[in-house]
Design a protein around this motif. Structure first.
Motif, short mmCIF file in Angstrom:
data_model
loop_
_atom_site.label_atom_id
_atom_site.label_comp_id
_atom_site.label_asym_id
_atom_site.label_seq_id
_atom_site.Cartn_x
_atom_site.Cartn_y
_atom_site.Cartn_z
N LEU A 1 0.81 -1.21 0.00
CA LEU A 1 0.00 0.00 0.00
C LEU A 1 0.84 1.27 0.00
O LEU A 1 0.34 2.35 -0.30
CB LEU A 1 -0.95 -0.01 1.20
N ASN A 2 2.11 1.16 0.35
CA ASN A 2 3.01 2.30 0.24
C ASN A 2 3.67 2.40 -1.13
O ASN A 2 4.22 3.44 -1.49
CB ASN A 2 4.10 2.23 1.31
N THR A 3 3.63 1.31 -1.88
CA THR A 3 4.38 1.22 -3.14
C THR A 3 3.50 1.41 -4.36
O THR A 3 3.96 1.91 -5.39
CB THR A 3 5.07 -0.16 -3.23
N VAL A 4 2.24 1.04 -4.26
CA VAL A 4 1.39 0.95 -5.44
C VAL A 4 1.22 2.31 -6.12
O VAL A 4 0.96 3.32 -5.47
CB VAL A 4 0.02 0.35 -5.05
N PRO A 5 1.40 2.37 -7.46
CA PRO A 5 1.18 3.63 -8.18
C PRO A 5 -0.31 3.94 -8.27
O PRO A 5 -1.13 3.07 -8.53
CB PRO A 5 1.78 3.36 -9.57
N MET A 6 -0.65 5.22 -8.07
CA MET A 6 -2.05 5.62 -8.05
C MET A 6 -2.36 6.64 -9.15
O MET A 6 -3.33 7.38 -9.06
CB MET A 6 -2.40 6.22 -6.69
N GLY A 7 -1.57 6.66 -10.18
CA GLY A 7 -1.82 7.56 -11.30
C GLY A 7 -1.04 8.85 -11.18
O GLY A 7 -0.80 9.36 -10.09
N GLY A 8 -0.65 9.38 -12.34
CA GLY A 8 0.15 10.60 -12.33
C GLY A 8 1.48 10.34 -11.65
O GLY A 8 2.18 9.37 -11.95
N ASN A 9 1.81 11.18 -10.69
CA ASN A 9 3.08 11.02 -9.99
C ASN A 9 2.87 10.70 -8.51
O ASN A 9 3.76 10.91 -7.70
CB ASN A 9 3.90 12.32 -10.12
N ILE A 10 1.66 10.19 -8.17
CA ILE A 10 1.41 9.88 -6.76
C ILE A 10 1.49 8.37 -6.54
O ILE A 10 1.09 7.58 -7.39
CB ILE A 10 0.05 10.43 -6.28
N GLY B 1 1.12 5.25 -3.39
CA GLY B 1 0.76 4.84 -2.04
C GLY B 1 -0.59 5.36 -1.58
O GLY B 1 -1.15 6.32 -2.11
N ILE B 2 -1.11 4.68 -0.57
CA ILE B 2 -2.45 4.96 -0.07
C ILE B 2 -2.54 6.32 0.62
O ILE B 2 -3.57 7.01 0.55
CB ILE B 2 -2.90 3.83 0.89
N GLU B 3 -1.46 6.76 1.30
CA GLU B 3 -1.50 8.02 2.03
C GLU B 3 -1.64 9.21 1.08
O GLU B 3 -2.51 10.07 1.26
CB GLU B 3 -0.24 8.18 2.89
N ARG B 4 -0.80 9.26 0.04
CA ARG B 4 -0.85 10.40 -0.87
C ARG B 4 -2.12 10.40 -1.70
O ARG B 4 -2.67 11.47 -2.00
CB ARG B 4 0.37 10.40 -1.78
N SER B 5 -2.60 9.21 -2.08
CA SER B 5 -3.84 9.16 -2.86
C SER B 5 -5.03 9.59 -2.00
O SER B 5 -5.96 10.24 -2.49
CB SER B 5 -4.06 7.76 -3.44
N ALA B 6 -5.03 9.23 -0.72
CA ALA B 6 -6.09 9.68 0.18
C ALA B 6 -6.07 11.21 0.31
O ALA B 6 -7.12 11.86 0.30
CB ALA B 6 -5.94 9.03 1.55
N ARG B 7 -4.87 11.77 0.41
CA ARG B 7 -4.75 13.23 0.49
C ARG B 7 -5.20 13.89 -0.81
O ARG B 7 -5.86 14.93 -0.79
CB ARG B 7 -3.29 13.61 0.77
N ALA C 1 -6.88 0.13 -13.23
CA ALA C 1 -6.47 1.04 -14.32
C ALA C 1 -6.57 2.46 -13.77
O ALA C 1 -7.66 3.01 -13.65
CB ALA C 1 -7.36 0.87 -15.54
N THR C 2 -5.44 3.04 -13.42
CA THR C 2 -5.44 4.30 -12.67
C THR C 2 -6.01 5.46 -13.48
O THR C 2 -6.55 6.40 -12.90
CB THR C 2 -4.01 4.66 -12.23
N THR C 3 -5.92 5.40 -14.79
CA THR C 3 -6.49 6.47 -15.61
C THR C 3 -7.97 6.22 -15.88
O THR C 3 -8.81 7.11 -15.72
CB THR C 3 -5.74 6.60 -16.94
#
Length: 824
Positions: free
Chosen positions: A238-247, A249-255, A279-281
């Motif tokens: 959950l800290n490693t997974v790409p969430m689209g763009g340049n973010i 992990g779960i913490e930054r995507s939640a923010r 599919a993040t996009t």
């Protein structure tokens, strides 16, 4: 030569042994084996054999076929299966040993460290900003909402707790689809395998890319499961997974998407984020809300299927809207962007000289450093708001002042120089374009975002017109520092970081009359009493190319003590002081107080002809408020690595140096209070209602290009500079362009905000320390002495007495004028 022949003979012997005892047996074995195979299958290599097989297939009745009819295929199929198993084993062994691409060792996997952003914190622990290549903040498993973990397992790997890195059922599907059919496996990877893929991106092996990469991930997943617990694997994932763009992990995507933290995610929010993993996009809730909503509901259904939610809860959550709270920020946003940019440059240089345990230098953008600064978030907010409010008002006044005219007149060199400094011009020049082509390109309208105090807008405007627009804008710099510690509490480098990158806390501009306190301090150190009276008269100094300094108001006459001369910024007396004290002694005093820039050793230095930075000036003024001790500015208290190990720490009394006697520092503070009580900064009391002790000095340069005010209070030294990017742009009159009308209002609004803020108790009525014994008596004199009246003449004739009566009133009127004209 004999040694050479000896080695040559040994080499020939080795080659002979290899030929006779290695290569020859291998070649003979292959030849004999191949010959035997040829003899056994020689009849199958004829055209007659294959025609017969073709006829048999044509005559075979598939509808009446039985199992026994296909038994003849079993020997061949068995050999093929054995061959494939052997190939798989060989390839697996080669991958495991790293022969076909590096597979991480157990040691490397134990030392996994994600590229983590370094974070900058204010003095109170508030996050100011982050430096990163990948926008990632690592969080512990305990700081992740349980519903996010449940959603992940239910959607991506329902048997996560039952397998040890490879799910046999999923692997079978992968084997058939990926290895045999060369298709996408469609979710066959376990979370451990996906983690392996996230940590070690796939490589290109041509036609064998999919099976080779799958094998690498299987091997890595097995190793990961042997090193980490299930909770640790989930945390890593959950800290490693790409969430689209340049973010990441779960913490930054939640923010980013919900403006919350990972531990505060609700079930429906976690379902949105976990749904994006497919599919993040495609499932980005901001770009494609309908698709994201459908995917979220699929995740909620999976959670209900595996009993993480009840069917009723899942159905209830499916009816909720996405409810995004999108929070996208750039490095221009947030508190103190100018400060963060300056700090970034210093930290990058510092990191390059600091080695980690493995001998590599620290990387500011990937090593997750924690930088704790002295910036007070509350003061920074007040400073930025004061700048925004007062500079908007000042710009409105400036635009009315120059309405219909260009502030630079006919001097287009202002715009020309701005063009040549622009990134657009430099890129075109580096591309080899001639000057005419560059100028033509600058005249063509393009779509751009243009800053104004009314709000940035998209406009069709030529780059040349945009440069003219920005050249009209007034800018500012503000720096606040604690004199006792040197801690920088607020740093505002300009009016808008996105539009203006140049930091005016660090830029060097002509300082005007704010330099005069250094002249007075040098005079006191030489022994000149503060109550010495100096005549306010214009003099010509023939030894210095007939230099003849003038007062800004053009008024002369009477005598001033140091307090009066400094309060009213009398140029003629500053010139007398530097001539009596010595230019070299004045330069030395300025450097001792904290001025680091080179100073011109000429008498005009007394009037502020030097170009200095706001950071230098505030630091130097702090010595007056600190009992004569110079404390360099400090803005980094501590730096730690991602594990909390302290890499650098500042001691509160480091580099403390005595530069001015305590008595003379107290006298200077009293002289500077005169500026506020009877001089150019008197409006601070009436207009801003400030009740604390204040000392300070205004400054204005030639053509009113630069306005300054540096003010000292018992707890804070704050400096403000105001001016345009070009020194050729400014107000036309001293009344509008002097520092008391441009810089002082920003200072006053900033201090008023702090004084009335309950978060800063004790500022409103703060007082300077009492004067040392005997100092008050040395300052007991008037600021100004008017010219002595002309001596009375003996009684003359009737005509003389008549003329005296007629012109007596005129003389009295003139005397009253002279008496009042110095208080400005």
């Amino acid at each position: 030569m004999k040694i050479f022949h000896f080695f040559l003979r040994i080499l020939r012997f080795i080659l002979k042994v290899l030929m006779l005892y290695v290569l020859r047996p291998v070649v003979l074995f292959l030849w004999k084996g191949g010959h035997r195979i040829y003899e056994r299958h020689q009849d199958k290599l004829t055209a007659h054999y294959w025609r017969r097989q073709k006829d048999r297939l044509r005559e075979f009745d598939w509808r009446r076929a039985r199992l026994q009819d296909f038994m003849f295929l079993w020997p061949g199929a068995r050999r093929v299966l054995l061959f494939l198993a052997l190939c798989f084993f060989v390839i697996y062994l080669a991958v495991y040993m790293g022969l076909l691409g590096g597979v991480p060792s157990r040691h490397a996997l134990k030392a996994i460290q994600n590229n983590t952003a370094s974070e900058v914190y204010a003095a109170g622990g508030e996050l100011l900003g982050r430096y990163y290549i990948q926008d990632r903040t690592n969080v512990r498993y305990e700081d992740i909402s349980p519903v996010a973990v449940d959603a992940l397992i239910a959607t991506e790997d329902a048997r996560f707790y039952q397998h040890s890195g490879v799910d046999v059922r999923s692997s079978s599907r992968v084997l058939i689809k990926s290895l045999l059919l060369q298709e996408e496996s469609g979710g066959g990877s376990t979370l451990s395998q996906q983690l392996a893929k996230n940590l070690y991106p796939r490589r290109d092996y041509g036609l064998f890319s999919t099976p080779m990469n799958k094998l690498r991930e299987i091997v890595t997943a097995h190793k990961l499961e042997g090193i980490y617990s299930k909770k640790e694997l989930l945390e890593l994932y959950l800290n490693t997974v790409p969430m689209g763009g340049n973010i990441y992990g779960i913490e930054r995507s939640a923010r980013r998407f919900f403006n919350t933290s990972a531990d505060s995610l609700k079930a429906e929010e976690a379902a949105v984020l976990i749904g994006m993993l497919k599919a993040t996009t495609t499932y980005n809730p901001r770009l494609h809300p309908e698709a994201a909503l459908r995917r979220r509901n699929v995740v909620l259904s999976q959670m209900a299927k595996y009993n993480y939610l009840s069917p009723a809860e899942a159905d209830s959550l499916k009816g909720l809207p996405l409810a995004l709270d999108y929070n996208y920020t750039t490095h221009h946003d947030g508190l103190a962007p100018y400060f963060r940019e300056q700090l970034r440059q210093e930290l990058a240089a510092w990191c390059s000289k600091q080695e980690k345990e493995n001998g590599e230098p620290y990387n500011l953008y990937t090593d997750g450093l924690k930088i704790y600064t002295t910036i007070d978030a509350g003061m920074q907010v007040h400073a930025e708001r004061a700048v925004c409010r007062k500079m908007a008002q000042l710009q409105e006044r400036f635009d009315k002042h120059w309405k219909g005219r260009a502030p630079w007149g006919k001097d287009e060199a202002v715009v020309q120089h701005a063009m040549q400094r622009s990134d657009r011009y430099r890129k075109m020049q580096q591309a080899g374009l001639p000057e005419e082509a560059i100028l033509e390109a600058f005249k063509k309208p393009v779509s751009m975002s243009v800053f104004s105090w009314g709000g940035s807008t998209k406009k069709e405007m030529s780059p040349l017109d945009s440069l003219r627009h920005y050249a009209r804008l007034l800018n500012t710099g503000l720096l606040a520092m604690e004199p006792q510690t040197g801690y920088v509490r607020a740093w505002v480098g300009g009016i808008n970081h996105e539009a203006f990158k140049y930091d005016h806390v660090l830029s060097r501009r002509q300082v005007g009359s704010t330099f005069k306190p250094f002249v007075y301090a040098a005079a006191l150190e030489k022994g000149i009493p503060p109550c010495t009276y100096f005549p306010n008269e214009r003099r010509t100094y023939t030894d210095y190319q007939d230099w003849s300094p003038q007062n800004a108001t053009g008024q002369y006459g009477g005598e001033y003590s140091m307090r009066g001369a400094l309060a009213h910024s009398v140029n003629t007396i500053s010139a007398q002081l530097i001539m009596e004290t010595g230019v070299d002694r004045t330069v030395d005093m300025a450097h001792r107080l904290g001025i680091q820039s080179e100073l011109p050793e000429v008498p005009s230095l007394a009037l502020g002809t030097a170009n200095l930075s706001l950071l230098e000036m505030v630091s130097a003024y702090a010595s007056f408020a600190n009992g004569g001790y110079r404390v360099p500015p400090v803005y980094v208290v501590k730096i730690t690595d991602r594990k909390g190990k302290v890499l650098r720490q500042h001691g509160i009394h480091q580099q403390r140096e005595k530069v001015l006697s305590r008595t003379n520092a107290a006298i200077m503070l009293q002289l500077l209070q005169g500026v506020v009580e009877e001089g150019s900064a008197a409006r601070l009391r009436a207009e801003y209602g400030l009740k604390m002790d204040i000392a300070g000095k205004t400054g204005t340069t030639q053509e009113h290009a630069d306005g300054w005010f540096i003010g000292i209070t018992p707890k804070l030294v704050t400096g403000v500079w105001v001016g345009a990017e070009s020194p050729k742009v400014g107000f036309r009159s001293l009344e509008l362009g002097q520092g008391s009308r441009t810089a002082l209002p920003v200072w006053g609004d900033f201090m008023r905000r702090i004084a009335i803020d309950p978060a800063f108790p004790g500022y409103f009525y703060s007082r300077f320390d009492p004067l040392p014994p005997g100092v008050e008596a040395r300052l007991a004199c008037d600021s100004y002495r008017p010219p002595a009246p002309a001596p009375e003449e003996k009684e003359g004739s009737f005509l003389d007495r008549l003329f005296d009566r007629v012109f007596g009133k005129e003389k009295k009127t003139e005397k009253k004028k002279n008496r009042g004209r110095w208080r400005w």
